[in-house]
Structure formats: structure tokens, C-alpha cells
Design an enzyme around this catalytic site. Structure first.
Site, short mmCIF file in Angstrom:
data_model
loop_
_atom_site.label_atom_id
_atom_site.label_comp_id
_atom_site.label_asym_id
_atom_site.label_seq_id
_atom_site.Cartn_x
_atom_site.Cartn_y
_atom_site.Cartn_z
N ASP A 45 0.82 -1.21 0.00
CA ASP A 45 0.00 0.00 0.00
C ASP A 45 0.86 1.26 0.00
OD1 ASP A 45 0.91 -0.65 2.48
OD2 ASP A 45 -0.99 -0.40 3.53
N MET A 47 -13.06 -3.52 11.82
CA MET A 47 -12.31 -4.67 11.32
C MET A 47 -12.78 -5.93 12.04
SD MET A 47 -8.19 -5.40 11.36
CE MET A 47 -7.87 -4.44 9.89
#
Length: 369
Positions: free
Chosen positions: A279, A305
Site C-alpha cells: 500500500d 475490522m
């Protein structure tokens, strides 16, 4: 007297005869009028038959199994938008701010979840995870790409929450789960490259790509899964990081790029095996091409999450820091143009398209650069 009576009877008989004649004429007129109405009815009925024959897909369920169809499942109230044609209505453009959004959402993972339940909750979603709004025409066609392996429990919750959100956002979209075959080290970015290519094989009209981890659920449906003038980072405030960015250049979790933006950065790197680093490399690619990352307001960019044990084959990549520093040197040779893989299976499920791929094995030594 008898002559007077005879004249009266004659007049009465004439009157009765006239009434009978009038009744007969009325009956004839009514008969022909009803006959004409029946004739017009059958003429209209017979005229409809050939029109249906010209468009057999409109009356056949065989097209529902195709991933690109926009017809609803049998017995559903949702009516798909048709391709513009001589008789198809032209739907208005979908609004920039969809009216059905609810804002903040209660996200929890304690309730048992099955794919059958999710399918019942989303009757308008077609085979392969495709959906088209029935009442408007979206400006984009969105492919949602999920890198995946051994996360069936997470996928059920993702589908449970995201399908209703995406439908309320009036998106025309498809969901693609890119499943890495085998037990070698996981490679998230390479799977995303595969998803980009395979989604376009399914539907070349895709012009927006949302790349999402399977364990991240948005907490606000106003966080619209669309592409804009700049690459978009959606997951800017995760509960894992106390609802804030872990660092300024963070671009992980959920992101979106248009087709043109993705090709401009040569896709994602293929050489990041294991957890972390890809990323940041993507962030560097975006910066090096002169683009800037857009983000939603932090109040609507929150994510929860789903907790899980770390995959033993997804350990941190020890070479990631060296690679990140060399993005300028590697991005031209390492990306969408150099990805190598083999598709093992394409399975169109009721809620998503599963694509199992062999992406090879990590090198025994780090490649140069």
C-alpha cells in the site's frame, strides 16, 4: 262502430310493426358495434406476439445466469433497467446524493451469518454478485475486488453489510473474490492486479475499481464507493487504529481508482510477498504520477475490522522497506503489464464471482531494486 274499431286496430298494428322494426335496427347496430370491439381486441393481441418474439430475452429466465445481465431474479419486485431501445424507457441518471442512505450504521459480528441469509436479504443481486439500480442509470460501472484466502467467515459478514450499502448507493457493480490457490506466502497486491484484469474480461465497461480487504466494514453508507478525479482512500479511520490514520501516507484497507488512474500507475506491484509494504508502494506510485489522494470526511470514513488470527503465510515482508524506497525505479517494470498468473476456476456464486488463481511462489531471494 265496427268501422271505427277496425281503424283503431289497424293503427295499433302499424305502431307495433314500427316498434318491432326499430328494435331490430337497434339490435343490428349493437351487434356490429360489439363485433368491431372484439375484432380490435384480437388485432391488438395478435400484434403483440411478434414484438415478444423479437426480444426473447425479455420473457426468458436463461439470461439470469449471465454475470452481465441486469434482470432480477424470479418473483422479485425490483425491475432492472433495460438497454436503451425502441421500446425501452430511458431512465434518469442516478443522483449524486442517493436519497435512501441512512448514515451511521451499527456494525456487529456476534450474530451468526450464512450465505443463504445474505441471499434472502438481497434479492435484487444477480448471479455473480452483479447489481444494477432498477430506477436510474449510474454514471459508473464499479468492480469491487477482494483479495482472498481462507476467510469464509469474514466474507459472509462483508457480503451481509456491503451488498445493502452498495445498493442504497445506487451503484451498478459486481463483486469479485480473487482467491489465491495453495499455501504459499500471500500476495495482496498481485491478487488485486489479477482482479482488475479478470473483471474487465467479464465486463469491459468497468471504469471504476474498488479494492477492499475482506475484513473491513464501513460504518457509514455515505462513504460512497465511487471513483473521482483523483484516487480515493476510503478506510481512513479504522477501529484498529483508534479511528485515525496510522500515518499520513497510509493507503491501505479500502481504496478506489478509475481504470485510467490504475493504468497510469501501471497497476500495483507484484513483488510484495507477505504482509505490508504494497500500500505504501501504491501511494508512491500515485505521488510520482502527479496525482493526489482524496479522502472522505473522517466522520463518514470509519471502518470496523473483523478480528482474526494472523495467517502464518502472511508474515511481514522483511524486504518491504527497501522496496518502498525504490518505487521510482521499479514501477515501470513491475505492475499490471508484468503480472503472471493462471486462472484455475471461475465460479459465479449468487452473491459474488469467485476466481481461484495460481500466482506462483515468492522468490528465494529478493529481486533487484
Amino acid at each position: 262502430m265496427s268501422r271505427l274499431l277496425g281503424g283503431t286496430l289497424e293503427r295499433v298494428c302499424k305502431a307495433v310493426l314500427l316498434l318491432c322494426l326499430l328494435h331490430f335496427l337497434v339490435a343490428v347496430i349493437l351487434y356490429f358495434d360489439v363485433y368491431a370491439q372484439h375484432l380490435a381486441f384480437f388485432t391488438r393481441f395478435s400484434a403483440r406476439g411478434p414484438a415478444r418474439a423479437l426480444h426473447p430475452a425479455a420473457s426468458s429466465n436463461s439470461s439470469y445466469s449471465r454475470p452481465n445481465t441486469t434482470a432480477p431474479s424470479s418473483g422479485l419486485s425490483e425491475v432492472p433497467s433495460a438497454q436503451p431501445g425502441p421500446t425501452a424507457p430511458v431512465l434518469p441518471s442516478c443522483p449524486d446524493s442517493p436519497p435512501g442512505l441512512v448514515g451511521r450504521l451499527l456494525i456487529e459480528f456476534a450474530s451468526p451469518m450464512t450465505l443463504e441469509r445474505v441471499q434472502r436479504e438481497n434479492p435484487g443481486v444477480l448471479l455473480g454478485g452483479r447489481y444494477t439500480p432498477p430506477d436510474c442509470t449510474p454514471a459508473q460501472t464499479v468492480a469491487v475486488i477482494i483479495p482472498f484466502r481462507h476467510r469464509e467467515h469474514h466474507l459472509r459478514y462483508w457480503l451481509h453489510y456491503l451488498h445493502p450499502i452498495l445498493r442504497r448507493q445506487r451503484l451498478r457493480y459486481g463483486v469479485y473474490v480473487i482467491n489465491q490457490h495453495g499455501e504459499d506466502t500471500f500476495n495482496r497486491a498481485k491478487l488485486l492486479n489479477v482482479g482488475f484484469l479478470e473483471a474487465l474480461k467479464e465486463d469491459p465497461t468497468y471504469d471504476c475499481f474498488i479494492f477492499s480487504d475482506v475484513d473491513l466494514i464501513p460504518m457509514d453508507d455515505r462513504n460512497l464507493y465511487r471513483c473521482g478525479d483523483q484516487p480515493r482512500h476510503f478506510a481512513i479511520a479504522m477501529d484498529k487504529f483508534a479511528f485515525r490514520l496510522p500515518y499520513a501516507d497510509y493507503f491501505g484497507g479500502v481504496s478506489g481508482l478509475s481504470k485510467a488512474q490504475f493504468l497510469r500507475i501501471n497497476g500495483f506491484p507484484n513483488e510484495y510477498w507477505g504482509w505490508g509494504g504494497e500500500d505504501d508502494d501504491i501511494f508512491n506510485r500515485i505521488s510520482l504520477t502527479g496525482m493526489k489522494i482524496s479522502r472522505p470526511d473522517i466522520r463518514i470514513g470509519r471502518y470496523r475490522m473483523i478480528k482474526h488470527d494472523r495467517d502464518k503465510h502472511n508474515e511481514p515482508n522483511p524486504q518491504r522497506f527497501t522496496k518502498i524506497q525504490n518505487t521510482k525505479l521499479t514501477m515501470k517494470r513491475d505492475g499490471i503489464g508484468s503480472v503472471r498468473y493462471q486462472v484455475l476456476e471461475v465460479s459465479r456464486q449468487p452473491l459474488f464471482t469467485n476466481i481461484t488463481v495460481d500466482i506462483g511462489r515468492p522468490p528465494l531471494w529478493p529481486p533487484r531494486g
